[in-house]
Design an enzyme around this catalytic site. Structure first.
Site, PDB file in Angstrom:
ATOM      1  CB  VAL A 151      -0.944   0.092   1.211  1.00  0.00           C
ATOM      2  CG1 VAL A 151      -1.718   1.168   1.164  1.00  0.00           C
ATOM      3  CG2 VAL A 151      -1.732  -1.299   1.391  1.00  0.00           C
ATOM      4  CB  ILE A 197      -4.419  -1.410  -2.492  1.00  0.00           C
ATOM      5  CG1 ILE A 197      -4.869  -0.645  -1.229  1.00  0.00           C
ATOM      6  CG2 ILE A 197      -3.899  -2.856  -2.463  1.00  0.00           C
ATOM      7  CD1 ILE A 197      -5.785  -1.406  -0.685  1.00  0.00           C
ATOM      8  CG  ASP A 212     -10.425   3.385   8.808  1.00  0.00           C
ATOM      9  OD1 ASP A 212     -11.584   3.845   9.670  1.00  0.00           O
ATOM     10  OD2 ASP A 212     -10.333   3.877   7.863  1.00  0.00           O
ATOM     11  NE  ARG A 256     -11.737  13.197   8.629  1.00  0.00           N
ATOM     12  CZ  ARG A 256     -10.443  12.958   8.077  1.00  0.00           C
ATOM     13  NH1 ARG A 256      -9.395  13.659   8.348  1.00  0.00           N
ATOM     14  NH2 ARG A 256     -10.438  11.975   7.243  1.00  0.00           N
TER      15      ARG A 256
END
Length: 391
Positions: free
Chosen positions: A169, A186, A285, A302
């Site tokens: 990535v 990716i 994530d 955020r």
């Protein structure tokens, strides 16, 4: 009619207090890694209105009669705490007005100092930029939860990639904000690598880039937290993220059974941000691989795309919620009528509607974001039926 909203477990006002304004619109200035289509960027300004209770800067096309009707069908009165704009000039005017009134602004994305002074940011601007910079991920995880990664200058990127095995990535390491997987590249093969290098060349950047191992993922979570001095640290919940093979965001569903190690990892990262001075909502994530290891691949200090869905979770009927976003491929009239039908049926909760017919003399597809809710099989059936209808 607003009894529903009175039951919300959390609002932005509870976190940010008075004299704070919110804008989720990306800046109008050029950003090579966040090329959101203008009408999409405008529509998303209303996505958090129902969880705000603070003034929100919205595009005029999101607060017309159709929006009011959709909300009324869900038993909600359109909140009045918003300030509208219609173009770049009026948007920047709303920012200046807030600044001149001595208000602070919680920006979803950073803006150039030509439009607003750094002192107007609710969160210190330098800290906000650093927290959301992918190159500084290890600062906020304290070196934990990270895949193998390398930070290299753009001038050395191509030759460094020659030493990496596919898949991997590539991420930008500058201060430009990204969202929805855009800016993340990716690479599974030589063709993907050449596309990535071409895009980087087009960006004309001299920043550093991050190369990371691609994680073979069993589950992709966005775990979310909130903090203020008054409320302390709260776990809001988590969503399961749906992305395509190249990491582009396609939506979320609510996760009701999140592994404790995932929640604990996210809490630790949030505590690190709070210790540096962050106040507000954040979503991280976190991937779980086939061995159960947790990896942090993106930190968003955020509001996140699924924040409203998680806050509304316990208020919506059914045990399955799915974030829904679409733009009209049929006529705007048919698009709106179908959405209204689903809302009246009690299975689609409206968050924002962007009326393409607001733009007289132009052909602009309407847009909508909301939450499907109910039993999983029923939700998936109606979601697919909408896709078939809106071809």
């Amino acid at each position: 009619m607003n009894n529903f909203l009175s039951k919300r477990p959390l609002t932005m006002h509870q976190l940010y207090g008075n004299h704070v304004v919110f804008t989720s619109r990306p800046s109008y200035e050029k950003n090579p890694w966040l090329t959101t289509e203008e009408h999409q960027a405008n529509m998303l300004t209303a996505r958090e209105l129902l969880i705000a209770d603070i003034p929100v800067i919205l595009h005029e096309a999101t607060v017309g009669e159709k929006t009011k009707t959709l909300l009324e069908a869900a038993g909600i009165e359109l909140p009045s705490n918003y300030r509208t704009f219609k173009d770049a000039d009026s948007y920047h005017q709303r920012l200046r007005e807030a600044e001149e009134a001595g208000e602070k602004i919680f920006f979803q994305y950073t803006h150039n100092e030509d439009y607003v002074k750094p002192s107007t940011y609710y969160v210190n601007k330098d800290l906000f930029v650093a927290l959301n910079n992918k190159m500084k991920l290890s600062d906020w995880t304290k070196g934990k939860f990270l895949p193998k990664r390398d930070v290299v200058p753009v001038s050395k990127l191509e030759e460094t990639l020659e030493t990496w095995q596919y898949p991997y990535v590539i991420k930008p390491g500058d201060d430009h904000p990204t969202a929805g997987g855009y800016g993340v590249m990716i690479c599974y093969n030589d063709q993907d690598r050449e596309k990535a290098l071409s895009r980087i060349q087009e960006a004309e950047t001299d920043s550093d880039f991050i190369i990371e191992d691609y994680i073979k993922t069993e589950q992709n979570y966005c775990v979310q937290y909130a903090y203020s001095d008054a409320t302390g640290l709260q776990y809001i919940g988590a969503s399961i993220q749906d992305t395509n093979e190249y990491g582009k965001y396609r939506g979320n569903t609510t996760a009701h059974h999140v592994p404790e190690q995932v929640i604990a990892a996210g809490r630790e990262i949030m505590e690190n941000g709070v210790a540096e001075g962050y106040r507000g909502i954040a979503g991280f994530d976190l991937l779980v691989d086939d061995k159960g290891a947790v990896y942090g691949i993106d930190l968003n200090f955020r509001q996140n795309g699924s924040t409203s869905m998680l806050i509304m979770d316990e208020l919506l009927e059914g045990d399955y919620e799915k974030f829904f976003g679409a733009y009209a491929k049929v006529t705007n009239e048919d698009f709106y009528a179908r959405i209204l039908e689903e809302v009246k049926a009690g299975r689609l909760f409206p968050l924002a509607y962007y009326d393409g017919d607001y733009f007289e003399g132009q052909t602009v597809p309407s847009r909508f974001v909301g939450i499907w809710h109910g039993e999983k099989q029923d939700v998936e059936k109606h979601d697919q039926a909408f896709v078939e209808f809106n071809r």
